[in-house]
Design a protein around this motif. Structure first.
Motif, PDB file in Angstrom:
ATOM      1  N   ASN A 173       0.804  -1.237   0.000  1.00 46.52           N
ATOM      2  CA  ASN A 173       0.000   0.000   0.000  1.00 46.52           C
ATOM      3  C   ASN A 173       0.833   1.280   0.000  1.00 46.52           C
ATOM      4  N   MET A 174       2.022   1.233   0.576  1.00 42.53           N
ATOM      5  CA  MET A 174       2.748   2.482   0.725  1.00 42.53           C
ATOM      6  C   MET A 174       4.239   2.423   0.412  1.00 42.53           C
ATOM      7  N   TRP A 175       4.971   1.564   1.087  1.00 37.57           N
ATOM      8  CA  TRP A 175       6.430   1.657   1.038  1.00 37.57           C
ATOM      9  C   TRP A 175       7.026   1.424  -0.339  1.00 37.57           C
ATOM     10  N   SER A 176       6.328   0.718  -1.222  1.00 37.62           N
ATOM     11  CA  SER A 176       6.881   0.447  -2.557  1.00 37.62           C
ATOM     12  C   SER A 176       6.561   1.565  -3.550  1.00 37.62           C
ATOM     13  N   HIS A 177       5.789   2.580  -3.120  1.00 34.64           N
ATOM     14  CA  HIS A 177       5.326   3.609  -4.057  1.00 34.64           C
ATOM     15  C   HIS A 177       6.170   4.889  -4.028  1.00 34.64           C
TER      16      HIS A 177
ATOM     17  N   PRO B  70      11.734   4.713  -1.278  1.00 33.92           N
ATOM     18  CA  PRO B  70      10.819   3.580  -1.478  1.00 33.92           C
ATOM     19  C   PRO B  70      11.512   2.226  -1.324  1.00 33.92           C
ATOM     20  N   THR B  71      10.780   1.286  -0.814  1.00 34.75           N
ATOM     21  CA  THR B  71      11.301  -0.064  -0.548  1.00 34.75           C
ATOM     22  C   THR B  71      11.167  -0.904  -1.823  1.00 34.75           C
ATOM     23  N   LYS B  72      12.256  -1.573  -2.193  1.00 40.49           N
ATOM     24  CA  LYS B  72      12.252  -2.259  -3.499  1.00 40.49           C
ATOM     25  C   LYS B  72      11.769  -3.704  -3.439  1.00 40.49           C
ATOM     26  N   ASN B  73      11.851  -4.334  -2.304  1.00 39.13           N
ATOM     27  CA  ASN B  73      11.410  -5.731  -2.229  1.00 39.13           C
ATOM     28  C   ASN B  73      10.949  -6.047  -0.803  1.00 39.13           C
ATOM     29  N   ILE B  74      10.361  -7.218  -0.672  1.00 45.97           N
ATOM     30  CA  ILE B  74       9.741  -7.584   0.612  1.00 45.97           C
ATOM     31  C   ILE B  74      10.801  -7.762   1.711  1.00 45.97           C
ATOM     32  N   GLU B  75      12.017  -8.139   1.317  1.00 44.67           N
ATOM     33  CA  GLU B  75      13.090  -8.290   2.325  1.00 44.67           C
ATOM     34  C   GLU B  75      13.429  -6.921   2.935  1.00 44.67           C
ATOM     35  N   GLU B  76      13.532  -5.913   2.052  1.00 40.64           N
ATOM     36  CA  GLU B  76      13.780  -4.551   2.553  1.00 40.64           C
ATOM     37  C   GLU B  76      12.616  -4.082   3.425  1.00 40.64           C
ATOM     38  N   ALA B  77      11.413  -4.459   3.009  1.00 44.35           N
ATOM     39  CA  ALA B  77      10.225  -4.064   3.777  1.00 44.35           C
ATOM     40  C   ALA B  77      10.251  -4.682   5.172  1.00 44.35           C
ATOM     41  N   GLU B  78      10.730  -5.909   5.242  1.00 48.55           N
ATOM     42  CA  GLU B  78      10.807  -6.568   6.561  1.00 48.55           C
ATOM     43  C   GLU B  78      11.770  -5.810   7.483  1.00 48.55           C
ATOM     44  N   GLU B  79      12.904  -5.381   6.920  1.00 49.74           N
ATOM     45  CA  GLU B  79      13.862  -4.603   7.719  1.00 49.74           C
ATOM     46  C   GLU B  79      13.234  -3.273   8.145  1.00 49.74           C
ATOM     47  N   ARG B  80      12.533  -2.648   7.189  1.00 52.50           N
ATOM     48  CA  ARG B  80      11.881  -1.363   7.505  1.00 52.50           C
ATOM     49  C   ARG B  80      10.830  -1.559   8.598  1.00 52.50           C
ATOM     50  N   MET B  81      10.093  -2.648   8.529  1.00 49.12           N
ATOM     51  CA  MET B  81       9.065  -2.891   9.556  1.00 49.12           C
ATOM     52  C   MET B  81       9.707  -3.099  10.920  1.00 49.12           C
ATOM     53  N   LYS B  82      10.822  -3.807  10.977  1.00 50.66           N
ATOM     54  CA  LYS B  82      11.500  -4.007  12.273  1.00 50.66           C
ATOM     55  C   LYS B  82      11.951  -2.656  12.831  1.00 50.66           C
ATOM     56  N   ARG B  83      12.479  -1.790  11.952  1.00 53.60           N
ATOM     57  CA  ARG B  83      12.911  -0.453  12.406  1.00 53.60           C
ATOM     58  C   ARG B  83      11.703   0.368  12.866  1.00 53.60           C
ATOM     59  N   THR B  84      10.608   0.218  12.135  1.00 54.37           N
ATOM     60  CA  THR B  84       9.383   0.957  12.476  1.00 54.37           C
ATOM     61  C   THR B  84       8.865   0.543  13.853  1.00 54.37           C
ATOM     62  N   ILE B  85       8.850  -0.751  14.101  1.00 57.36           N
ATOM     63  CA  ILE B  85       8.368  -1.264  15.398  1.00 57.36           C
ATOM     64  C   ILE B  85       9.223  -0.686  16.535  1.00 57.36           C
TER      65      ILE B  85
END
Ligand SMILES: CC(C)(COP(=O)(O)OP(=O)(O)OC[C@H]1O[C@@H](n2cnc3c(N)ncnc32)[C@H](O)[C@@H]1OP(=O)(O)O)[C@@H](O)C(=O)NCCC(=O)NCCS
Length: 175
Positions: A27-31, A42-57
């Motif tokens: 919905n957001m990080w890849s856009h 912007p996040t390029k793949n789901i692995e990067e998104a996982e790292e971003r989510m851990k940082r976000t938490i």
């Protein structure tokens, strides 16, 4: 210390969970357009998104910082938050949603809920919001919530080294 959850008519602001990874990526990080006026890449793949989510938490712990969930689709669509920058003065630390979810009145619900929380529960006397001069949506949102322009400041975007102007708006508590 701060609220774990804030509810509005159509949304719930609550702490990020690793289970929101796919929704935030889709919905957001890849856009590109969601990041355009903000400070993230912007996040390029789901692995990067996982790292971003851990940082976000981690980032959201003990802060007025949340993911935004749309009630009707039961998914994470963005993020929002405030921080206390000096005694009783709060500043937004970014409000953003995926492009599919803008212009539904959600920005206004989020900002008004955060304003109410800061004024009513946290005893704020002033709230500051800012946006790039060319970010019309954000400027309109702030004006629509009663904020008024105070000043502008020249900044440098660390992502590309280009200069940009940031406009500051504020809202003071009616006592
Ligand atoms: C900025 C943002 C949060 C606004 O949220 P939104 O849900 O689209 O805003 P709303 O639908 O609640 O609209 C609020 C007001 O702004 C106006 N508005 C929103 N987008 C607009 C646009 N693109 N052009 C003109 N006016 C706009 C609405 O008409 C409304 O005005 P009104 O209350 O007088 O009718 C959203 O566009 C966004 O997430 N953008 C991408 C990330 C970003 O740039 N965040 C801001 C960083 S500072």
């Amino acid at each position: 210390m701060y609220k774990e959850e804030i509810e509005t008519k159509d949304l719930v602001l609550k702490k990020a969970s690793i289970n929101d990874l796919n929704d935030m990526y889709k919905n957001m990080w890849s856009h590109e357009e969601s990041a355009k006026y903000m400070l993230w890449i912007p996040t390029k793949n789901i692995e990067e998104a996982e790292e971003r989510m851990k940082r976000t938490i981690e980032f959201q712990k003990d802060k007025i910082a949340y993911l935004v969930y749309e009630k009707k689709s039961v998914q994470a669509i963005g993020f929002a938050g405030m921080k206390e920058i000096e005694d009783k003065v709060y500043e937004d630390c970014g409000i953003g949603m995926g492009s599919k979810f803008v212009k539904h009145g959600y920005g206004k619900q989020i900002l008004m809920a955060l304003v109410e929380y800061c004024f009513e529960d946290l005893g704020a006397i002033k709230i500051i919001c800012s946006c790039r001069s060319e970010n019309i949506a954000s400027k309109k949102l702030q004006q629509s919530c009663g904020f008024h322009y105070t000043h502008s400041q020249l900044m440098v975007d660390k992502r590309d080294g280009l200069k940009y102007m940031i406009d500051f708006y504020e809202l003071t508590r009616n006592v």
